[in-house]
Write a protein that holds these residues in place. Structure first.
Motif, PDB file in Angstrom:
ATOM      1  N   VAL A 134      18.076 -18.856   3.361  1.00 44.76           N
ATOM      2  CA  VAL A 134      16.775 -18.178   3.362  1.00 44.76           C
ATOM      3  C   VAL A 134      16.266 -18.156   4.806  1.00 44.76           C
ATOM      4  CG1 VAL A 134      14.348 -18.365   2.676  1.00 44.76           C
ATOM      5  CG2 VAL A 134      16.152 -18.789   0.994  1.00 44.76           C
ATOM      6  N   PRO A 135      15.860 -16.987   5.321  1.00 43.69           N
ATOM      7  CA  PRO A 135      15.282 -16.960   6.675  1.00 43.69           C
ATOM      8  C   PRO A 135      13.935 -17.660   6.690  1.00 43.69           C
ATOM      9  CG  PRO A 135      15.104 -14.798   5.638  1.00 43.69           C
ATOM     10  CD  PRO A 135      15.939 -15.646   4.722  1.00 43.69           C
ATOM     11  N   LEU A 136      13.694 -18.466   7.715  1.00 43.78           N
ATOM     12  CA  LEU A 136      12.440 -19.196   7.834  1.00 43.78           C
ATOM     13  C   LEU A 136      11.349 -18.369   8.508  1.00 43.78           C
ATOM     14  CD1 LEU A 136      14.034 -22.583   8.866  1.00 43.78           C
ATOM     15  CD2 LEU A 136      12.826 -22.128   6.725  1.00 43.78           C
ATOM     16  N   HIS A 137      11.746 -17.267   9.131  1.00 38.35           N
ATOM     17  CA  HIS A 137      10.802 -16.355   9.779  1.00 38.35           C
ATOM     18  C   HIS A 137      11.522 -15.024   9.941  1.00 38.35           C
ATOM     19  CE1 HIS A 137      12.585 -16.760  13.993  1.00 38.35           C
ATOM     20  NE2 HIS A 137      13.289 -17.576  13.237  1.00 38.35           N
ATOM     21  N   ARG A 138      10.835 -14.040  10.479  1.00 40.32           N
ATOM     22  CA  ARG A 138      11.413 -12.706  10.652  1.00 40.32           C
ATOM     23  C   ARG A 138      11.218 -12.238  12.084  1.00 40.32           C
ATOM     24  NH1 ARG A 138      11.981 -13.852   5.798  1.00 40.32           N
ATOM     25  NH2 ARG A 138      11.833 -12.418   4.024  1.00 40.32           N
ATOM     26  N   ILE A 139      12.141 -11.397  12.553  1.00 38.97           N
ATOM     27  CA  ILE A 139      11.902 -10.580  13.731  1.00 38.97           C
ATOM     28  C   ILE A 139      12.260  -9.151  13.347  1.00 38.97           C
ATOM     29  CG2 ILE A 139      12.307 -12.459  15.380  1.00 38.97           C
ATOM     30  CD1 ILE A 139      15.052 -11.325  15.960  1.00 38.97           C
ATOM     31  N   ASP A 140      11.701  -8.189  14.062  1.00 43.45           N
ATOM     32  CA  ASP A 140      11.920  -6.788  13.730  1.00 43.45           C
ATOM     33  C   ASP A 140      13.391  -6.416  13.820  1.00 43.45           C
ATOM     34  OD1 ASP A 140       9.184  -6.546  13.570  1.00 43.45           O
ATOM     35  OD2 ASP A 140       8.966  -5.647  15.565  1.00 43.45           O
ATOM     36  N   ARG A 141      13.757  -5.395  13.062  1.00 42.13           N
ATOM     37  CA  ARG A 141      15.105  -4.830  13.160  1.00 42.13           C
ATOM     38  C   ARG A 141      15.413  -4.410  14.599  1.00 42.13           C
ATOM     39  NH1 ARG A 141      16.802   0.849  12.552  1.00 42.13           N
ATOM     40  NH2 ARG A 141      19.059   0.861  12.207  1.00 42.13           N
ATOM     41  N   ASP A 142      14.415  -3.877  15.300  1.00 40.92           N
ATOM     42  CA  ASP A 142      14.638  -3.377  16.659  1.00 40.92           C
ATOM     43  C   ASP A 142      14.714  -4.486  17.700  1.00 40.92           C
ATOM     44  OD1 ASP A 142      14.599  -0.747  15.760  1.00 40.92           O
ATOM     45  OD2 ASP A 142      12.437  -0.544  16.050  1.00 40.92           O
ATOM     46  N   THR A 143      14.325  -5.698  17.326  1.00 37.72           N
ATOM     47  CA  THR A 143      14.296  -6.829  18.250  1.00 37.72           C
ATOM     48  C   THR A 143      15.581  -7.644  18.128  1.00 37.72           C
ATOM     49  OG1 THR A 143      11.894  -6.948  18.020  1.00 37.72           O
ATOM     50  CG2 THR A 143      12.993  -8.883  18.935  1.00 37.72           C
ATOM     51  N   ALA A 144      16.114  -8.097  19.248  1.00 37.55           N
ATOM     52  CA  ALA A 144      17.283  -8.978  19.238  1.00 37.55           C
ATOM     53  C   ALA A 144      16.822 -10.425  19.415  1.00 37.55           C
ATOM     54  CB  ALA A 144      18.253  -8.599  20.347  1.00 37.55           C
ATOM     55  N   GLY A 145      17.723 -11.365  19.072  1.00 34.46           N
ATOM     56  CA  GLY A 145      17.430 -12.755  19.376  1.00 34.46           C
ATOM     57  C   GLY A 145      17.494 -13.703  18.206  1.00 34.46           C
ATOM     58  N   LEU A 146      16.804 -14.825  18.333  1.00 34.01           N
ATOM     59  CA  LEU A 146      16.990 -15.977  17.458  1.00 34.01           C
ATOM     60  C   LEU A 146      16.268 -15.847  16.125  1.00 34.01           C
ATOM     61  CD1 LEU A 146      16.527 -18.829  20.079  1.00 34.01           C
ATOM     62  CD2 LEU A 146      18.660 -17.784  19.321  1.00 34.01           C
ATOM     63  N   VAL A 147      16.988 -16.246  15.062  1.00 34.64           N
ATOM     64  CA  VAL A 147      16.413 -16.344  13.724  1.00 34.64           C
ATOM     65  C   VAL A 147      16.903 -17.648  13.100  1.00 34.64           C
ATOM     66  CG1 VAL A 147      16.107 -15.261  11.471  1.00 34.64           C
ATOM     67  CG2 VAL A 147      16.470 -13.831  13.501  1.00 34.64           C
ATOM     68  N   LEU A 148      15.979 -18.437  12.557  1.00 33.96           N
ATOM     69  CA  LEU A 148      16.323 -19.701  11.889  1.00 33.96           C
ATOM     70  C   LEU A 148      16.417 -19.489  10.387  1.00 33.96           C
ATOM     71  CD1 LEU A 148      15.608 -20.856  14.669  1.00 33.96           C
ATOM     72  CD2 LEU A 148      14.364 -22.700  13.526  1.00 33.96           C
ATOM     73  N   PHE A 149      17.434 -20.113   9.779  1.00 35.65           N
ATOM     74  CA  PHE A 149      17.636 -20.047   8.339  1.00 35.65           C
ATOM     75  C   PHE A 149      17.675 -21.453   7.760  1.00 35.65           C
ATOM     76  CE2 PHE A 149      19.175 -16.007   9.727  1.00 35.65           C
ATOM     77  CZ  PHE A 149      19.018 -15.133   8.660  1.00 35.65           C
ATOM     78  N   SER A 150      17.075 -21.594   6.596  1.00 37.07           N
ATOM     79  CA  SER A 150      17.247 -22.822   5.813  1.00 37.07           C
ATOM     80  C   SER A 150      18.546 -22.698   5.028  1.00 37.07           C
ATOM     81  CB  SER A 150      16.076 -23.007   4.854  1.00 37.07           C
ATOM     82  OG  SER A 150      16.404 -23.945   3.844  1.00 37.07           O
ATOM     83  N   THR A 151      19.359 -23.742   5.093  1.00 36.88           N
ATOM     84  CA  THR A 151      20.613 -23.751   4.338  1.00 36.88           C
ATOM     85  C   THR A 151      20.535 -24.621   3.096  1.00 36.88           C
ATOM     86  OG1 THR A 151      21.475 -25.618   5.633  1.00 36.88           O
ATOM     87  CG2 THR A 151      21.963 -23.407   6.457  1.00 36.88           C
ATOM     88  N   ASN A 152      19.427 -25.331   2.927  1.00 38.96           N
ATOM     89  CA  ASN A 152      19.331 -26.325   1.857  1.00 38.96           C
ATOM     90  C   ASN A 152      17.952 -26.243   1.194  1.00 38.96           C
ATOM     91  OD1 ASN A 152      19.238 -28.591   0.230  1.00 38.96           O
ATOM     92  ND2 ASN A 152      19.926 -30.017   1.817  1.00 38.96           N
ATOM     93  N   PRO A 153      17.860 -25.838  -0.065  1.00 36.00           N
ATOM     94  CA  PRO A 153      16.547 -25.741  -0.733  1.00 36.00           C
ATOM     95  C   PRO A 153      15.777 -27.049  -0.746  1.00 36.00           C
ATOM     96  CG  PRO A 153      18.265 -24.655  -2.040  1.00 36.00           C
ATOM     97  CD  PRO A 153      18.974 -25.392  -0.935  1.00 36.00           C
ATOM     98  N   ARG A 154      16.471 -28.179  -0.754  1.00 36.72           N
ATOM     99  CA  ARG A 154      15.781 -29.470  -0.859  1.00 36.72           C
ATOM    100  C   ARG A 154      15.001 -29.823   0.413  1.00 36.72           C
ATOM    101  NH1 ARG A 154      20.642 -30.263  -3.458  1.00 36.72           N
ATOM    102  NH2 ARG A 154      21.620 -31.088  -1.577  1.00 36.72           N
ATOM    103  N   SER A 155      15.440 -29.338   1.562  1.00 37.74           N
ATOM    104  CA  SER A 155      14.734 -29.650   2.814  1.00 37.74           C
ATOM    105  C   SER A 155      13.957 -28.458   3.360  1.00 37.74           C
ATOM    106  CB  SER A 155      15.745 -30.122   3.876  1.00 37.74           C
ATOM    107  OG  SER A 155      16.690 -29.091   4.161  1.00 37.74           O
TER     108      SER A 155
END
Length: 298
Positions: A134-155
């Motif tokens: 699940v992505p923890l935040h969003r950036i625009d389609r037109d924007t490049a760069g960092l995106v953080l994802f949660s890999t574990n529902p428990r944390s």
């Protein structure tokens, strides 16, 4: 009585749900064809053959499944002839709780509009096999760069709180026209609301709901390179604030004026990059910092 679990995501795409309305259709297929005339009957049949249409108990719906009012039907949206976006993401970090991806320009983070499978989330689910991403935040389609994802529902809630409580430092870079009459660093604060057309935002009078800290990294002949540090996270905030200052970000097709960009028009990406994310890890207490490997091209 416990609610029935929703079906799992497929390729990062969550199922859509329809509770069958009153009607005289002989089969579920007939009802779906009437409710969604833009989707051909053969396409529904093909989805059913691949298990992409199920009922509320997770049982496969077939072309012969009888219609029943109130039946809960889950289906996965698809786009015919979805174009492949010819740029690759990079996974910078992955562990039991967190994945950090470096997204190229033009790739959406999550399914939207004509982009269903060609999304950062979809690619990462296929790459890792982790349907809980699940992505923890969003950036625009037109924007490049960092995106953080949660890999574990428990944390997940611990990392979501970083953004909600503003305990994460976000730094962007942008190339835009020079602003020699302004003193830097500066702070742009304003009220941003939905504009016209629906995909644009605009500044209006009223209580402030957005804030961006802005500094100059380099003063070039073809434009200045700016450091943008959003304090808040309104939609298109950085693009709106730079345009309002009189320096719209290079190659912006929305601000200050909407310009049509044809599908596959890749030579001139928006010169906006989510460069760096830094935070104290809520689980380990360690300082964590990630930087994008992409570079803007003035």
């Amino acid at each position: 009585m416990r609610p029935r679990p929703r079906p799992p995501s497929i390729d990062g795409l969550a199922a859509s749900t329809l509770q069958l309305p009153p009607g005289a259709w002989p089969t579920v297929l007939d009802c779906l064809c009437d409710r969604f005339p833009a989707v051909a009957r053969a396409q529904w049949q093909e989805r059913m053959a691949r298990g992409r249409v199920v009922d509320g108990d997770g049982r496969a719906v077939t072309p012969e499944t009888p219609y029943r009012v109130g039946l809960e039907v889950h289906y996965y949206r698809e786009v015919a002839d979805e174009p492949v976006i010819p740029f690759d993401e990079v996974v910078l970090h992955a562990d039991a709780d967190l994945l950090v991806a470096d997204k190229p320009h033009f790739l959406p983070v999550t399914p939207a509009g004509a982009h269903v499978h060609e999304t950062l989330l979809g690619r990462l689910v296929r790459r890792t096999g982790n349907t809980a991403l699940v992505p923890l935040h969003r950036i625009d389609r037109d924007t490049a760069g960092l995106v953080l994802f949660s890999t574990n529902p428990r944390s997940r809630a611990h990392y979501q709180a970083l953004f909600r409580e503003r305990r994460i430092d976000k730094s962007y870079e942008a190339i835009a026209p020079a602003l020699p009459d302004l003193e830097f660093p500066l702070v742009r604060s304003s009220r941003i609301v939905a504009g016209e057309p629906f995909f644009r935002m605009r500044e209006v009078e009223g209580p402030v709901n957005s804030e961006t800290r802005i500094d100059v990294i380099a003063r070039g002949e073809d434009g200045w390179r700016y450091a943008l540090m959003p304090v808040t996270g309104r939609k298109h905030q950085l693009r709106v604030h730079m345009a309002a200052l009189g320096a719209p970000i290079a190659n912006d097709a929305i601000y200050p004026l909407v310009r049509h960009r044809a599908n596959g028009d890749y030579p001139a990406p928006l010169q906006l990059l989510a460069r760096r994310l830094a935070f104290i890890d809520p689980l380990s207490g360690a300082e964590r910092s990630f930087s994008s490997g992409f570079e803007l091209q003035p």
